[in-house]
Structures are given as C-alpha cells and as structure tokens.
Write an enzyme that holds these catalytic residues in place. Structure first.
Site, mmCIF file in Angstrom:
data_model
loop_
_atom_site.group_PDB
_atom_site.id
_atom_site.type_symbol
_atom_site.label_atom_id
_atom_site.label_comp_id
_atom_site.label_asym_id
_atom_site.label_seq_id
_atom_site.Cartn_x
_atom_site.Cartn_y
_atom_site.Cartn_z
ATOM 1 N N LYS A 1 0.826 -1.236 -0.109
ATOM 2 C CA LYS A 1 -0.088 -0.126 0.007
ATOM 3 C C LYS A 1 0.756 1.183 -0.049
ATOM 4 O O LYS A 1 0.435 2.379 -0.408
ATOM 5 C CB LYS A 1 -1.007 0.080 1.428
ATOM 6 C CG LYS A 1 -1.954 -1.098 1.051
ATOM 7 C CD LYS A 1 -2.949 -1.038 2.281
ATOM 8 C CE LYS A 1 -4.120 -2.072 2.143
ATOM 9 N NZ LYS A 1 -3.636 -3.281 2.400
ATOM 10 N N GLU B 1 -1.402 6.997 8.229
ATOM 11 C CA GLU B 1 -1.767 7.802 7.605
ATOM 12 C C GLU B 1 -2.641 8.597 8.328
ATOM 13 O O GLU B 1 -3.121 7.950 9.472
ATOM 14 C CB GLU B 1 -2.381 7.477 6.195
ATOM 15 C CG GLU B 1 -3.610 6.704 6.319
ATOM 16 C CD GLU B 1 -4.133 6.038 5.115
ATOM 17 O OE1 GLU B 1 -3.344 6.240 3.877
ATOM 18 O OE2 GLU B 1 -5.328 5.658 5.006
ATOM 19 N N HIS C 1 -12.782 -1.513 11.317
ATOM 20 C CA HIS C 1 -12.082 -1.296 9.925
ATOM 21 C C HIS C 1 -12.478 -2.439 8.960
ATOM 22 O O HIS C 1 -12.129 -2.604 7.878
ATOM 23 C CB HIS C 1 -10.734 -1.076 9.964
ATOM 24 C CG HIS C 1 -10.133 -0.032 10.923
ATOM 25 N ND1 HIS C 1 -10.601 1.153 10.961
ATOM 26 C CD2 HIS C 1 -9.474 -0.644 12.120
ATOM 27 C CE1 HIS C 1 -10.206 1.636 11.906
ATOM 28 N NE2 HIS C 1 -9.571 0.831 12.669
ATOM 29 N N ARG D 1 -8.001 -8.430 -6.728
ATOM 30 C CA ARG D 1 -8.923 -9.962 -6.437
ATOM 31 C C ARG D 1 -10.355 -9.573 -6.413
ATOM 32 O O ARG D 1 -10.775 -8.282 -6.689
ATOM 33 C CB ARG D 1 -8.416 -10.501 -4.982
ATOM 34 C CG ARG D 1 -8.608 -9.628 -4.104
ATOM 35 C CD ARG D 1 -8.473 -10.039 -2.511
ATOM 36 N NE ARG D 1 -8.462 -9.251 -1.540
ATOM 37 C CZ ARG D 1 -9.529 -8.586 -0.889
ATOM 38 N NH1 ARG D 1 -10.833 -8.667 -1.426
ATOM 39 N NH2 ARG D 1 -9.389 -7.623 0.115
#
Length: 663
Positions: A116, A191, A226, A285
């Site tokens: 990421k 982040e 999450h 995916r």
C-alpha cells in the site's frame, strides 16, 4: 478453455467459485485443512486434497502445498478467492511457473498494488488523489488521530486507530503482529485518519487487450474494526452528488491502466460528504462484496474472471446497472460484548426463500454461506458465516426485504450479529443514506446491538418456551399423558421456570392459562395449542405461532415478533460451576500470545494482563478492578477454551511460600 479449477481458499468464497464452475461445466478441486475436513466446500467439490495442519500458516498460506495439490489433482488453473494468498505476487508467479493458469491479474500488477505504501506513490504519479503517508517518528499531536494499516493485506487485520502518542509504538507493534499472522508480512504504515469518511469503491474488470470496464460503484461505509459490515450498490452518496460517479470511474480507470491490470479488481477510495475522494488501495482480487455488483448488473464476475484468464476479450461496451442491492455480513460474534468472536456448533441455519446463485430478478434474496446446519465454527479463521444479499428496484425496498429476511431466518447455535444488522437496515439514518465510517459511534453500538424482540415479545417467547418444555415433559411421561403440561385440577402453586434471569410462572386449569413473567401478569394471553416444538398463543385477540427449539440449556424461539435466544437455568446449581470473585474468564477459545503481568503483581482496573489470538484477531484481557494478581493459570502459547479461568485478581495481598506478603 479451462477444464479443472482448484480454489486456493475455503468456506463461502470456495463455494461461490464452485457454483460458477458447475454452471460453466468446469471440474472443481478443493483444498482443506484438518479443521475444515467437514466443511461444505469440501463436499461440494468434485475432488479435494488435504492440507495437513490446522492454522492458516500451516495450510492455506502454504503456496507450495496448494500448487502440489493442483498438480496432484490434475487441475489446469488456480482461483485464489480472497484473503490468504489471493494478493501474493510470489504465489501467482509460482502458479504460472508450474504450468497452471492463474485466475487473477498479472504478477506485476499484484506487485505494484501489494504494498500500500508503494501503490500510493504510483497512484499519485498517475494523477489519482491520495492521502499522504506519515513518518511514525515525526507524528505530532496536531496530526492525531492517525490510522495504522497493514501494507500487505486488508479486512481490518493490522489496523489500529491511534489517538494518543503514548500508545503509538505499542499499537504499531500489535498491528505488525496481527498483519504477520494474517498475511505473512508484518509491514505497516501510518496515515491521517478521517473520522467520518465514506468508503466508496469501484469494481473494475479488464482484459489483456486493453479494455477496462468500470462496473459500477459500491459503498461500504458501515464498518466495525475497519472491516465492512454493510455494503451496497449504488452508493447513496454518489447518487446525490452530480458528476462524482464520472470522476470516480475516471480515477479507477487511470489506476487500472497505470499497472496494466487484467481480471476483476476493486479500486477503493475514502470520500467526504462534498464528494472529494482519496485513493486507499486497489484490491487485486475478487471482493467479498462483489454480489451487490452482480445483482445490479446481471454479470457473473467469477465467470468473467475465468474468461479473461483463458484469454477471451471483453465486449467493448460497458455494462449498465439498474435497481439497488444491499449485502450484510453475518458474523459469529457478539457486538454487545466488544465484538467478541464466537465459536461452536451451528445447530440450524436456514433463510427461507434464499438461493446460492447469481441472479438479477427483483425481490430476490441471495445467500453466499460458508456454513450450513450441522457445521462447527472454530477459532482458526474469520468469523463470517455468510453474506445475505437483497436486490430490488429501489434502495428502500432492498433494505426492507433484507431486514425481513434476516428477522425470519432460523439461526440456532452460536451468537451472531443478526439483530445488529436488522437494526441498522431499519435505522432512520441508514434509510436516509447517511452512512459513514463513524456510524456505530454516532448512533450508539449499545442501541444498535439491542435484540429485535424486546419487552412483551421476549416475555411471550419465554412463556412459549416454558409451555413447550411442559409439553415435552408430558410426551415423556408414563402416566396422565392426556393432561396438558402445567395442568392443575385445583388452584395450587404454578409451574415455575427461569430463562435469562426471568422467571416464568404459569398454570393451566378450568379457566384456561394463567401466566406471569417476573411477577407481572400476562393479561389476555390464552393457550391455543402447545407441543414440544410449537406453541400457539392468543394475545388479546392476536394469534401467533412460536417455534421452539431446544439444545441442552439453550432454547431458541422464532416467531413473527423476532428471534429470541434463552438460557434455561438449572433447578439446582452445581458448586463446581462457581468461580471465584475477580476471575478473568476466556471470552472465546484461542491462544495466549502474550502475558504482561506476573502472579503477585499489583494491577489497576483496565490494565492489560494478557492477550489472546482468535480468528486472526488479537483480544486484550484486562484487570476488572484494582488489586493483586493472585492467580495466573496460563502461559504463553497455551490454547484455552471459552469460560476457562485465566487469572484471578483479588483485593488482598498474595502470600508466598516463604510467608512474605506481596502488595
């Protein structure tokens, strides 16, 4: 043309891929761990190969074992499903090197998006808006809260919200351990955390000839830890903001073209209420929530994956969408108890009218399930039992249809989040389309997790359980079988039974049924009929049928009022079942992965004592009050069962063998 496909996965997604393969005339191969030997996906495959071991690291994360199984079974292709090795570029390369077809994107595309950290740099260069990565060493108070994320995977593993600099380092370490356990890679990054964002994603499908479809968007904003709980297509936010869909599709196309993408993939964005959005990640995916896209387009995304992998072209014309589809994830967990995962037997699982197939007809309920009646849910894998999906011409109808289907479902055995899902679908904010990532904080998890059936509904269900039990006693009796259970020729003491700390009293005499719950009379309730499994009550002129199922001390009552789960209290308490005050009980089966205190230590309320790992997540066990850790009954690496006494905290000093007190 592919002839035999091995699915390198388990449970629901394996069954989903097998469904399409059967429709396409393709043979199927399953792989299974020892824990999954009796799983439905094993039985439904044409052949199956055992992967010795229990945990993911021993089985489904062992690429060499899976490839050997494919070769052994004569498969010519591998479908990775989602999770496990589905986004592992090295595994994809090994599949291709073994002469097998990889039903997924090119290795380079997986590598590009596998980190990421690196993927965000690439997307920024391609002109896709991104959030800036933060340096852990230089995060300031002004930048809080921040979000720690696993670089190599998703699904909520390895993710932590940090609101205090004091906990940043410990949370980084915990997230890294969780990521390593789930994905085999402990790399994490930080982040800025957007408190009330909207999670919007675009489904893409691309072939090797340069055609890229943007197959509609989905909104997946309602999440716990999450991890997505409710997903829908199209997005209510995107529907409201002019031009947002076109900008999302353009960004998703740029992302796909930048890495030469092929096959099915999802470009995920975090958006605000004004329609601004930032790239989060690209999942190379099939997504868990792909059924809502299939319902609104009529496409079979798995069939398209297979066709693209076989070298076929996609039509140049983009597919169109219509109607609305909503998916909820049915988890084996207790939302009211900090989302504690559950394990155990699925005594009965049935959602009337539901089918496990791709369909686009209106008023339709689809269930993609990894379990069925008789399945046993262990602690090795994710606690998702099934995905329940509705499709209707409008969003309101899709939500109403899905809520009713869930309420009417027969789910007996371990606890699930079913009541939470129904309450979400019926909540005014959801109905209005006001869904963001802070939904549970905004509207109160304690409110949303309340049972569907409360008050009189629960009282009537408890009465029905007691009457069914009475009928069962009569059925087993050797004399006076013609008399109803609870019959009294003369007024005397009523029958008394206790469920969930509620006392039900009743008697059946010449004047009919006389009943009460916790001393409050159930006025106007009359008994129409009762058997060991079915009770009909007339409640002030309204007749209702209650289906009663008993498994040991657990009683499940299903009716139009909603499902009720009851625990029947024993008439006499076994002294061996009692535990000492201050005992810390294992909330679920799992493995002790870390211990932070020693016997004799002084502890404070809320202080972490140890950590358990279950279903790929870490769970902290804390001290219930200030005191002394008088007992520590486990050690690191030990497997524990639910309810096991892990430790005991007392308010008195501990006396050592030498007689000295430890404060």
């Amino acid at each position: 043309m592919l002839n035999k496909v091995l699915v390198a996965n388990r449970g629901e997604i394996a069954r989903r891929v097998f469904t399409t393969c059967r429709a396409e005339g393709i043979d199927t191969v399953a792989v299974f761990s020892d824990a999954d030997a009796a799983s439905p996906h094993v039985r439904e495959a044409d052949s199956a190969v055992r992967l010795p071991g229990q945990s993911p690291s021993e089985t489904y994360l062992r690429g060499e074992l899976i490839i050997a199984a494919a070769v052994q079974a004569g498969a010519d292709a591998v479908h990775p499903g989602y999770g496990f090795l589905s986004e592992n570029a090295e595994f994809a390369r090994q599949v291709l090197d073994a002469g097998l077809t990889w039903i997924g994107p090119p290795v380079k595309a997986i590598e590009s998006m596998g980190s990421k950290v690196e993927s965000k740099k690439m997307m920024a260069d391609a002109g896709v808006p991104v959030l800036t990565r933060l340096d852990p060493e230089s995060v300031t108070e002004n930048e809080l809260p921040v979000l720690i994320k696993a670089s190599a995977g998703g699904g909520g593993r390895g993710m932590r919200i940090v609101r205090s600099l004091d906990t940043l380092q410990s949370e980084l370490e915990a997230a890294g351990r969780e990521a390593l356990s789930a994905f085999g890679d402990g790399t994490v990054f930080i982040e800025r955390y957007i408190e009330t964002g909207r999670h919007i994603e675009v489904q893409v499908m691309a072939d090797r000839f340069g055609t890229v479809w943007t197959v509609g968007e989905r909104e997946c904003s309602i999440q716990r830890r999450h991890q997505k709980v409710v997903e829908e297509a199209p997005s209510p936010l995107v529907e409201r903001i002019d031009g947002m869909r076109e900008k999302l599709f353009e960004a998703a196309t740029l992302a796909s073209e930048a890495i030469g993408y092929e096959g099915a993939g999802t470009v995920e964005f975090l958006a605000d209420e004004k329609g601004n959005f930032f790239f989060l990640e690209m999942n190379t995916r099939l997504q868990v929530e792909h059924p809502v896209t299939e319902c609104t387009t009529g496409l079979d995304l798995v069939a398209l994956q297979i066709q693209v992998a076989a070298g076929e072209r996609l039509p140049a014309e983009q597919p169109t969408t219509r109607g609305h589809s909503i998916e909820v994830r049915l988890y084996a967990e207790d939302p009211a108890q900090d989302w504690q995962p559950q394990s155990g037997a699925v005594h009965r699982f049935d959602i009337p009218g539901a089918q496990f197939e791709v369909s686009d007809k209106a008023g339709y309920i689809r269930v993609d399930s990894g379990v069925e009646t008789g399945s046993v849910v262990g602690t090795q894998y994710d606690p998702m039992l099934a995905k329940v999906i509705s499709f209707a011409p409008t969003r309101d109808r899709a939500a109403t249809l899905l809520a009713k289907a869930l309420q009417n479902a027969t789910i007996h055995g371990l606890k699930t989040n079913r009541d939470l899902l129904v309450n979400i679908l019926r909540h005014p904010a959801f109905v209005a389309g006001d869904t963001d990532t802070a939904f549970f904080d905004t509207h109160g998890l304690d409110v949303l997790a309340r049972p569907i059936a409360q008050g009189r509904a629960e009282e009537l269900s408890a009465l029905a359980a007691a009457l069914a039990d009475a009928a069962s006693n009569v059925a087993r009796a050797r004399v006076n079988r013609g008399l109803p259970g609870g019959w009294r020729n003369l007024r005397s003491q009523p029958q008394r039974k206790t469920y969930n700390d509620r006392t039900v009293e009743y008697s059946i005499g010449r004047v009919g049924l006389i009943s009460s719950v916790d001393g409050v009379s159930l006025d106007g309730v009359q008994l129409v009929e009762h058997t060991p499994t079915r009770v009909t009550l007339d409640d002030n002129g309204i007749r209702r049928i209650f289906a009663v199922s008993t498994y040991g001390s657990d009683v499940f009552v299903d009716s139009s009022l909603g499902p009720v789960r009851l625990a029947r209290a024993p008439r006499f308490t076994d002294p061996t079942d009692e535990v000492a005050a201050g005992s810390l009980l294992a909330p679920m089966p799992g493995s002790v992965i870390r211990i932070a205190a020693a016997q004799g230590d002084t502890v404070t309320a809320g202080q972490p004592i140890l950590w358990l790992e279950a279903m790929k997540m870490e769970h902290t066990v804390t001290a219930p009050a200030d005191g002394v850790l008088a007992e520590l009954n486990v050690q690191q690496g030990q497997q524990v069962e639910v309810g096991q006494v892990l430790a005991v905290v007392t308010d008195t000093p501990v006396v050592t063998e030498q007689g000295a007190e430890q404060a």
